[in-house]
Motif scaffolding. Structure first.
Motif, PDB file in Angstrom:
ATOM      1  N   THR A  58      60.798  37.956-101.011  1.00  0.00           N
ATOM      2  CA  THR A  58      60.867  36.496-101.019  1.00  0.00           C
ATOM      3  C   THR A  58      59.651  35.925-101.735  1.00  0.00           C
ATOM      4  O   THR A  58      58.594  36.560-101.803  1.00  0.00           O
ATOM      5  CB  THR A  58      60.905  35.926 -99.584  1.00  0.00           C
ATOM      6  N   ILE A  59      59.826  34.747-102.268  1.00  0.00           N
ATOM      7  CA  ILE A  59      58.743  34.072-102.980  1.00  0.00           C
ATOM      8  C   ILE A  59      58.055  33.101-102.035  1.00  0.00           C
ATOM      9  O   ILE A  59      58.691  32.237-101.429  1.00  0.00           O
ATOM     10  CB  ILE A  59      59.276  33.307-104.209  1.00  0.00           C
ATOM     11  N   GLY A  60      56.737  33.236-101.920  1.00  0.00           N
ATOM     12  CA  GLY A  60      55.977  32.366-101.040  1.00  0.00           C
ATOM     13  C   GLY A  60      56.040  32.834 -99.596  1.00  0.00           C
ATOM     14  O   GLY A  60      56.969  33.540 -99.186  1.00  0.00           O
ATOM     15  N   ALA A  61      55.028  32.465 -98.817  1.00  0.00           N
ATOM     16  CA  ALA A  61      54.993  32.807 -97.395  1.00  0.00           C
ATOM     17  C   ALA A  61      53.970  31.918 -96.709  1.00  0.00           C
ATOM     18  O   ALA A  61      52.903  31.633 -97.274  1.00  0.00           O
ATOM     19  CB  ALA A  61      54.635  34.279 -97.194  1.00  0.00           C
ATOM     20  N   ASP A  62      54.276  31.469 -95.495  1.00  0.00           N
ATOM     21  CA  ASP A  62      53.296  30.688 -94.748  1.00  0.00           C
ATOM     22  C   ASP A  62      52.401  31.642 -93.954  1.00  0.00           C
ATOM     23  O   ASP A  62      52.574  32.869 -93.984  1.00  0.00           O
ATOM     24  CB  ASP A  62      53.975  29.648 -93.856  1.00  0.00           C
ATOM     25  N   ALA A  63      51.461  31.081 -93.231  1.00  0.00           N
ATOM     26  CA  ALA A  63      50.472  31.895 -92.532  1.00  0.00           C
ATOM     27  C   ALA A  63      51.122  32.821 -91.510  1.00  0.00           C
ATOM     28  O   ALA A  63      50.771  33.999 -91.406  1.00  0.00           O
ATOM     29  CB  ALA A  63      49.439  31.000 -91.857  1.00  0.00           C
ATOM     30  N   GLN A  64      52.084  32.304 -90.733  1.00  0.00           N
ATOM     31  CA  GLN A  64      52.716  33.117 -89.708  1.00  0.00           C
ATOM     32  C   GLN A  64      53.498  34.275 -90.313  1.00  0.00           C
ATOM     33  O   GLN A  64      53.505  35.398 -89.785  1.00  0.00           O
ATOM     34  CB  GLN A  64      53.644  32.263 -88.844  1.00  0.00           C
ATOM     35  N   GLN A  65      54.138  34.016 -91.445  1.00  0.00           N
ATOM     36  CA  GLN A  65      54.888  35.091 -92.105  1.00  0.00           C
ATOM     37  C   GLN A  65      53.949  36.174 -92.619  1.00  0.00           C
ATOM     38  O   GLN A  65      54.265  37.369 -92.544  1.00  0.00           O
ATOM     39  CB  GLN A  65      55.720  34.509 -93.249  1.00  0.00           C
TER      40      GLN A  65
END
Length: 356
Positions: free
Chosen positions: A150-157
């Protein structure tokens, strides 16, 4: 005595199709006689090829599939046309039903991920799966994820990726507390985008017993092997992977051109042939072929589509190792421990503020 493991193969996947897949499976079987296979694809074609691999034929069961997912199919298109009928879908479904411990495919990456998510579903608490690759380093090997799911990720991911990557490292490298680093543009805590900095803070606060979070790492640290697990989002991870593969090919071409340029260079090559052979072995991408889909209720391995039998055999061997290590269970336990630690930390913070 080694444990018998059944692996489902999308026998029609990859640039070279079933000839390469079955040749790779036969090679893997020579090295691990305890392997068993379920082969999904064109039954007539597969049985014709198996006639040249009697040992593999004896260790395999062929299941006919009418549809082949093409390498240029869009994931949504492949999911609509290929569900329930394609060799790819049936190979994944074999993991869901327990017929196989792991699925291996050299087919279309996007389609494989879409079908795997739809069929196996993501684990509880995981929003996005990741693809983890084993990366050769100066000190041995490391795991890098995500390299393109996947493209991009937030902190939790990114934290979830860290926990899943550490579980895989414990399985692959047999280390109790793998070192984990977040890929960043610098090692200083003030550098980088907010998602990466926040993920670093969350990992520090969690202080998990299953992993040793060491902080930020830079691109040149990946090859040095200073951590067991390098965590990033899919855009940067895929670029890093393709850059490393391209650099390895570039270095190989430089060496070949250099050692054939003059008679003196050719003589030097002959004198140092053993050293060059070791370098070739170390830089051979086939030896570390296979991306592991993490975060699903089952294990799927993505082989490089353009690999040969040797490379596919490596992906099958990786699948065997993941099955023996019970990777899915390890990830579930790691995630549960992280969530428990987070709940305890939140409760303690509430007590400190005098909240009920």
């Amino acid at each position: 005595m080694s444990k018998q493991i059944t692996i489902s193969l999308d026998a029609m996947g990859g640039d070279a199709g079933p000839d390469m897949v079955l040749a790779g499976a036969a090679l893997a079987l020579e090295r691990r006689p305890e392997l068993r296979f379920v082969l999904f694809g064109d039954e007539t074609r597969l049985k014709t090829i198996l006639a040249s691999h009697p040992a593999l034929a004896a260790a395999s069961r062929v299941v006919h599939a009418d549809v082949v997912v093409r390498m240029d199919d869009k994931p949504s298109q492949a999911l609509r046309a290929g569900r329930w009928k394609s060799s790819m879908w049936k190979a994944i479904e074999a993991v869901k039903t327990g017929e196989a411990a792991v699925c291996v495919s050299a087919g279309n990456t996007g389609a494989l991920m879409a079908m795997a998510k739809f069929c196996l579903r993501t684990m509880a608490g995981i929003e996005r799966p990741a693809i983890a690759a084993i990366w050769p380093t100066l000190t041995g090997e490391s795991i890098v994820l995500d390299v393109g799911a996947t493209i991009g990720a937030d902190a939790q991911q990114l934290v979830d990726f860290s926990v899943m990557g550490a579980a895989m490292a414990r399985a692959v490298f047999s280390v109790d507390r793998p070192k984990v680093g977040l890929l960043n543009v610098g090692v200083e805590e003030v550098k980088g985008i907010e998602e990466v900095k926040m993920a670093g803070r969350l990992l520090k606060e969690a202080d998990l017993s299953e992993l040793d979070y060491t902080g930020f790492v830079e691109g040149d640290d990946i090859g040095r092997g200073i951590v067991d697990v390098v965590v990033t989002e899919g855009f940067a991870g895929n670029i890093a992977l393709k850059t490393a593969e391209g650099t390895a090919r570039q270095m190989g071409q430089y060496l070949r051109a250099g050692i054939t340029r003059t008679w003196l260079a050719r003589l030097g090559y002959l004198l140092a042939k053993s050293a060059f052979d070791r370098l070739k072995e170390k830089m051979d991408p086939r030896k570390v072929n296979g991306g592991v889909f993490l975060g699903l209720n089952g294990v799927v391995i993505k082989s490089h589509g353009g690999t040969d039998a040797e490379g596919f055999a490596s992906a099958v061997s990786l699948a065997y190792d993941m099955a023996v290590a019970d990777l899915t269970r390890r990830i579930v336990e790691g995630l549960a421990h992280y969530h428990r630690a987070g709940a305890v930390a939140a409760a303690n913070a509430g007590d400190a503020r005098g909240e009920p």
